[in-house]
Design a protein around this motif. Structure first.
Motif, PDB file in Angstrom:
ATOM      1  N   LYS A  60     -11.089  20.895 -26.285  1.00 36.30           N
ATOM      2  CA  LYS A  60     -11.415  20.000 -25.174  1.00 36.30           C
ATOM      3  C   LYS A  60     -10.092  19.405 -24.722  1.00 36.30           C
ATOM      4  O   LYS A  60      -9.381  18.785 -25.507  1.00 36.30           O
ATOM      5  CB  LYS A  60     -12.376  18.911 -25.592  1.00 36.30           C
ATOM      6  N   VAL A  61      -9.778  19.636 -23.465  1.00 38.93           N
ATOM      7  CA  VAL A  61      -8.503  19.209 -22.902  1.00 38.93           C
ATOM      8  C   VAL A  61      -8.772  18.178 -21.819  1.00 38.93           C
ATOM      9  O   VAL A  61      -9.593  18.398 -20.930  1.00 38.93           O
ATOM     10  CB  VAL A  61      -7.742  20.422 -22.298  1.00 38.93           C
ATOM     11  N   ILE A  62      -8.074  17.055 -21.897  1.00 39.27           N
ATOM     12  CA  ILE A  62      -8.190  16.018 -20.883  1.00 39.27           C
ATOM     13  C   ILE A  62      -6.845  15.921 -20.169  1.00 39.27           C
ATOM     14  O   ILE A  62      -5.796  15.834 -20.810  1.00 39.27           O
ATOM     15  CB  ILE A  62      -8.577  14.669 -21.505  1.00 39.27           C
ATOM     16  N   GLY A  63      -6.912  15.987 -18.844  1.00 41.49           N
ATOM     17  CA  GLY A  63      -5.668  15.967 -18.083  1.00 41.49           C
ATOM     18  C   GLY A  63      -5.884  15.474 -16.669  1.00 41.49           C
ATOM     19  O   GLY A  63      -6.991  15.109 -16.274  1.00 41.49           O
ATOM     20  N   LEU A  64      -4.800  15.468 -15.906  1.00 44.03           N
ATOM     21  CA  LEU A  64      -4.853  15.033 -14.521  1.00 44.03           C
ATOM     22  C   LEU A  64      -5.750  15.965 -13.706  1.00 44.03           C
ATOM     23  O   LEU A  64      -5.762  17.176 -13.924  1.00 44.03           O
ATOM     24  CB  LEU A  64      -3.446  15.006 -13.922  1.00 44.03           C
ATOM     25  N   ALA A  65      -6.480  15.400 -12.774  1.00 49.68           N
ATOM     26  CA  ALA A  65      -7.421  16.167 -11.953  1.00 49.68           C
ATOM     27  C   ALA A  65      -6.675  16.941 -10.868  1.00 49.68           C
ATOM     28  O   ALA A  65      -6.680  16.571  -9.698  1.00 49.68           O
ATOM     29  CB  ALA A  65      -8.468  15.242 -11.349  1.00 49.68           C
ATOM     30  N   LYS A  66      -6.019  18.005 -11.276  1.00 47.54           N
ATOM     31  CA  LYS A  66      -5.304  18.871 -10.344  1.00 47.54           C
ATOM     32  C   LYS A  66      -5.791  20.296 -10.579  1.00 47.54           C
ATOM     33  O   LYS A  66      -5.917  20.724 -11.718  1.00 47.54           O
ATOM     34  CB  LYS A  66      -3.797  18.770 -10.556  1.00 47.54           C
ATOM     35  N   PRO A  67      -6.050  21.047  -9.504  1.00 46.64           N
ATOM     36  CA  PRO A  67      -6.585  22.406  -9.651  1.00 46.64           C
ATOM     37  C   PRO A  67      -5.706  23.324 -10.494  1.00 46.64           C
ATOM     38  O   PRO A  67      -6.199  24.187 -11.208  1.00 46.64           O
ATOM     39  CB  PRO A  67      -6.688  22.926  -8.217  1.00 46.64           C
TER      40      PRO A  67
END
Length: 87
Positions: free
Chosen positions: A18-25
């Motif tokens: 599970k990876v959480i990161g900036l909402a960038k495509p």
């Protein structure tokens, strides 16, 4: 010395990151590119957006043959600039 996680897993096995990161495509594209280098395959990530839309969480399952693949991939994913957390 084996870690607790290593003792619990029997290989080969499926393992979900599970990876959480900036909402960038491009984050999803970079994540899949990094995974493909270590464990080639077809991946279908599940993506959820945060309430404000600032972050996304990406769940992606790989089929690992050994614990080293899991460790190395964890390290590679955490080096992606837009990633804030890997679980």
């Amino acid at each position: 010395m084996k870690t607790k996680l290593e003792e619990l897993l029997k290989f080969p096995c499926s393992f979900t990151y599970k990876v959480i990161g900036l909402a960038k495509p491009e984050l999803v594209d970079q994540l899949i590119k990094v995974i493909q280098l270590r464990i080639p395959g077809d991946y279908i990530p599940q993506i959820k957006s945060s309430n404000k839309g600032t972050y996304i969480s990406i769940s992606i399952t790989v089929f690992a043959n050994n614990f080293e693949q899991i460790e190395n991939l964890y390290y590679d994913i955490s080096k992606i600039n837009m990633v804030r957390m890997v679980l």
